[in-house]
Motif scaffolding. Sequence first.
Motif, mmCIF file in Angstrom:
data_model
loop_
_atom_site.group_PDB
_atom_site.id
_atom_site.type_symbol
_atom_site.label_atom_id
_atom_site.label_comp_id
_atom_site.label_asym_id
_atom_site.label_seq_id
_atom_site.Cartn_x
_atom_site.Cartn_y
_atom_site.Cartn_z
ATOM 1 N N MET A 215 39.506 -78.004 -19.029
ATOM 2 C CA MET A 215 40.686 -78.067 -17.897
ATOM 3 C C MET A 215 42.044 -77.780 -17.934
ATOM 4 O O MET A 215 42.462 -77.205 -17.330
ATOM 5 C CB MET A 215 40.626 -79.482 -16.873
ATOM 6 N N ILE A 216 42.336 -78.056 -18.999
ATOM 7 C CA ILE A 216 43.920 -78.077 -19.662
ATOM 8 C C ILE A 216 44.337 -76.475 -20.163
ATOM 9 O O ILE A 216 45.495 -76.395 -19.233
ATOM 10 C CB ILE A 216 44.703 -78.997 -20.591
ATOM 11 N N ARG A 217 43.615 -75.956 -19.946
ATOM 12 C CA ARG A 217 43.860 -74.576 -20.974
ATOM 13 C C ARG A 217 43.715 -73.545 -20.132
ATOM 14 O O ARG A 217 42.909 -73.054 -19.603
ATOM 15 C CB ARG A 217 43.017 -74.435 -22.632
ATOM 16 N N PRO A 218 44.306 -72.847 -19.882
ATOM 17 C CA PRO A 218 44.206 -71.284 -18.757
ATOM 18 C C PRO A 218 43.249 -70.669 -19.136
ATOM 19 O O PRO A 218 42.518 -70.390 -17.879
ATOM 20 C CB PRO A 218 45.681 -70.502 -18.763
ATOM 21 N N ASP A 219 42.424 -70.448 -20.494
ATOM 22 C CA ASP A 219 41.660 -69.721 -19.994
ATOM 23 C C ASP A 219 40.599 -70.331 -20.691
ATOM 24 O O ASP A 219 39.166 -69.826 -21.361
ATOM 25 C CB ASP A 219 41.449 -68.260 -21.577
ATOM 26 N N ASN A 220 39.965 -71.832 -21.175
ATOM 27 C CA ASN A 220 38.809 -72.649 -20.357
ATOM 28 C C ASN A 220 38.756 -72.913 -22.606
ATOM 29 O O ASN A 220 37.337 -73.534 -22.756
ATOM 30 C CB ASN A 220 38.240 -72.323 -19.998
ATOM 31 N N LYS A 221 39.500 -71.863 -23.236
ATOM 32 C CA LYS A 221 38.010 -71.737 -24.743
ATOM 33 C C LYS A 221 38.976 -72.861 -25.740
ATOM 34 O O LYS A 221 39.920 -73.180 -24.860
ATOM 35 C CB LYS A 221 38.847 -69.990 -25.321
ATOM 36 N N TYR A 222 38.314 -73.435 -26.202
ATOM 37 C CA TYR A 222 38.308 -73.813 -27.152
ATOM 38 C C TYR A 222 37.446 -74.314 -28.860
ATOM 39 O O TYR A 222 36.121 -73.612 -28.227
ATOM 40 C CB TYR A 222 38.547 -75.870 -27.147
ATOM 41 N N THR A 223 37.845 -75.096 -29.391
ATOM 42 C CA THR A 223 36.906 -74.971 -30.226
ATOM 43 C C THR A 223 35.906 -75.863 -30.730
ATOM 44 O O THR A 223 36.327 -77.160 -30.401
ATOM 45 C CB THR A 223 37.540 -74.326 -32.177
ATOM 46 N N ARG A 224 34.818 -75.860 -31.871
ATOM 47 C CA ARG A 224 33.862 -77.432 -31.364
ATOM 48 C C ARG A 224 34.757 -78.260 -32.512
ATOM 49 O O ARG A 224 35.272 -79.347 -32.580
ATOM 50 C CB ARG A 224 33.091 -76.685 -32.873
ATOM 51 N N LEU A 225 36.051 -78.184 -33.234
ATOM 52 C CA LEU A 225 36.251 -78.717 -34.222
ATOM 53 C C LEU A 225 37.928 -79.600 -33.768
ATOM 54 O O LEU A 225 38.099 -79.945 -33.829
ATOM 55 C CB LEU A 225 36.985 -77.739 -35.695
ATOM 56 N N GLU A 226 38.036 -78.258 -32.970
ATOM 57 C CA GLU A 226 39.076 -79.304 -32.468
ATOM 58 C C GLU A 226 38.549 -80.248 -30.939
ATOM 59 O O GLU A 226 39.397 -81.151 -30.845
ATOM 60 C CB GLU A 226 39.716 -78.007 -31.391
ATOM 61 N N ALA A 227 37.931 -80.186 -30.632
ATOM 62 C CA ALA A 227 36.921 -81.314 -29.310
ATOM 63 C C ALA A 227 36.719 -82.040 -30.445
ATOM 64 O O ALA A 227 36.431 -83.573 -30.084
ATOM 65 C CB ALA A 227 35.588 -80.129 -29.114
ATOM 66 N N GLU A 228 36.522 -82.312 -31.618
ATOM 67 C CA GLU A 228 36.055 -83.690 -32.004
ATOM 68 C C GLU A 228 37.007 -84.049 -32.781
ATOM 69 O O GLU A 228 36.926 -85.109 -32.699
ATOM 70 C CB GLU A 228 35.238 -82.698 -34.099
ATOM 71 N N LEU A 229 38.070 -83.846 -32.830
ATOM 72 C CA LEU A 229 39.264 -84.131 -33.272
ATOM 73 C C LEU A 229 39.653 -84.683 -31.840
ATOM 74 O O LEU A 229 40.322 -86.197 -32.044
ATOM 75 C CB LEU A 229 40.665 -83.169 -33.779
ATOM 76 N N LEU A 230 39.655 -84.553 -30.750
ATOM 77 C CA LEU A 230 40.054 -84.988 -29.682
ATOM 78 C C LEU A 230 38.529 -86.026 -29.303
ATOM 79 O O LEU A 230 39.827 -87.553 -28.990
ATOM 80 C CB LEU A 230 40.172 -84.317 -28.596
ATOM 81 N N ASP A 231 37.953 -86.197 -29.352
ATOM 82 C CA ASP A 231 37.530 -86.795 -28.955
ATOM 83 C C ASP A 231 37.143 -88.018 -30.235
ATOM 84 O O ASP A 231 37.364 -89.022 -30.061
ATOM 85 C CB ASP A 231 35.425 -86.063 -29.529
ATOM 86 N N LEU A 232 37.559 -88.331 -31.717
ATOM 87 C CA LEU A 232 37.721 -88.714 -32.187
ATOM 88 C C LEU A 232 38.917 -90.169 -31.730
ATOM 89 O O LEU A 232 39.294 -90.827 -32.066
ATOM 90 C CB LEU A 232 37.878 -88.175 -34.118
ATOM 91 N N SER A 233 40.129 -89.203 -31.534
ATOM 92 C CA SER A 233 41.615 -90.123 -30.846
ATOM 93 C C SER A 233 40.731 -90.388 -29.968
ATOM 94 O O SER A 233 41.519 -91.416 -29.928
ATOM 95 C CB SER A 233 42.270 -88.376 -30.705
ATOM 96 N N LEU A 234 40.404 -90.373 -28.845
ATOM 97 C CA LEU A 234 39.822 -90.814 -28.138
ATOM 98 C C LEU A 234 39.384 -92.645 -28.380
ATOM 99 O O LEU A 234 39.365 -93.171 -27.892
ATOM 100 C CB LEU A 234 39.293 -90.101 -26.613
ATOM 101 N N ILE A 235 37.644 -92.154 -29.584
ATOM 102 C CA ILE A 235 36.902 -93.551 -29.466
ATOM 103 C C ILE A 235 38.736 -94.165 -30.053
ATOM 104 O O ILE A 235 38.170 -95.453 -30.083
ATOM 105 C CB ILE A 235 36.211 -92.946 -30.984
ATOM 106 N N LEU A 236 39.520 -93.924 -31.256
ATOM 107 C CA LEU A 236 40.903 -94.984 -31.599
ATOM 108 C C LEU A 236 41.572 -95.699 -31.080
ATOM 109 O O LEU A 236 42.082 -96.250 -31.169
ATOM 110 C CB LEU A 236 41.128 -94.072 -32.863
#
Length: 450
Positions: A215-236
């Motif tokens: 939702m935040i990126r104009p092109d909607n694109k992200y990598t698996r590793l980027e999503a994993e790192l954000l997911d970890l930050s949300l967990i912590l």
Amino acid sequence: MVNFNEFLDKMSVVAEDNNRIDPEYYTKYEVKRGLRNSNGSGVLVGLTEIGEVHGYTIDENEKVPVEGKLYYRGIDVSQIVEGLQKDGRYGFEEVCYLLLFGRLPNKTELQDFVELLGNLRSLPDGFTEDMILKAPSPDIMNKLARSVLASYSYDDNPDDISIKNVLRQSIELIARFPTMVAYGYQAKSHYHDHNSLYIHPPRADLYTAENFLYMIRPDNKYTRLEAELLDLSLILHAEHGGGNNSTFAVHVVTSTGTDTYSAIAAAIGSLKGPKHGGANLRVMGMMEDIKKHVHDWNDDEEIKEYLKKIIKKEAYDRSGLIYGMGHAVYTLSDPRAVLLKKKAAELAAVKNMEDELNLYFKVEELAPKVFAEMKQSSKDISANVDFYSGFVYKMLNLPEPLYTPIFAIARIAGWCAHRIEELVSGQRIIRPAYKSVSGHKPYIPLEQRI
């Protein structure tokens, strides 16, 4: 006509003078300033089964430093993260389930909960246009608080504080926070920064971290590793015990019997503060300053000399603080920082940002030594989660105005869990005592006042 600015110039001095309390009174009346005991530990004001923050032990009324531990419903967060990473799964939704319901879900329960959150992400009809786009805010946290309060008007049963209804509201807020933040940022970016406006509908088939990046990126694109790192930050960031300022605010406001939206909006206001959720922005500013003035990032002595200047209030913001170092509870280590920097190293290698991450490692290593030398102190100081979270968001190409709102996207899970716990087990309005030290004075008739 009264000039408002001149009035404020004059009366702000009066207001400040008449609200200054002699510091000696705090000692005289044994006031627990900041709800802290004399040994630095927190005053015990409640009980919780949701989160536990363990950073020291007490031996004969003295704090004994230990490696930091964080528990969600009695489970070590490090074990949760290890299990998720071993399975190659996103985990924020599972953590939300654990915090809300007090136990880990089985496969079917988790699948149902993930699907439920996905289906609830869209905002009510007209909400985006009327509550977000028509009144854009330069600060996303204020926009988020307004969006939460506005949700009251879109709820057919807003004041019912039965557990079933509060649980319904909680799950809706957990699902909608990322959308509110994403749209609040896009409105700010467009109307205040004059950028193009991107309003991407949330996708029900994505996990929370994926969906936010989408939702935040104009092109909607992200990598698996980027999503994993954000997911970890949300967990912590999802929970940190009942004593942190924003969660305590939830307990205090909930204890009055008020509605869910009022309680959560209060927590957002607390989290916005630079002494709480806004701390990672101070770290980022400090590190940019260090990068600018330290020419050799591998030279320990040059780094130490600049850290000394910071402590002596000769550099950066002249506060004398090395931001991101030290914590109210953790002593030898902050488990969130340990887990986050380990995962961050993976993305730094991909993003070619290892030199900058190594500078963070250097500051983390050298700051406690400089502090001990400068302050002649044996106090144990370690990096806290704010020291690395800002750098993680920078690697994810997330704008700085989103750093604290991302914290809120995570912490809403803990806030809602604590609200439910307060409703079930608290059942008494929280009202600590304040002692008046003003003394009594006679009333003076208007005509006799100078």
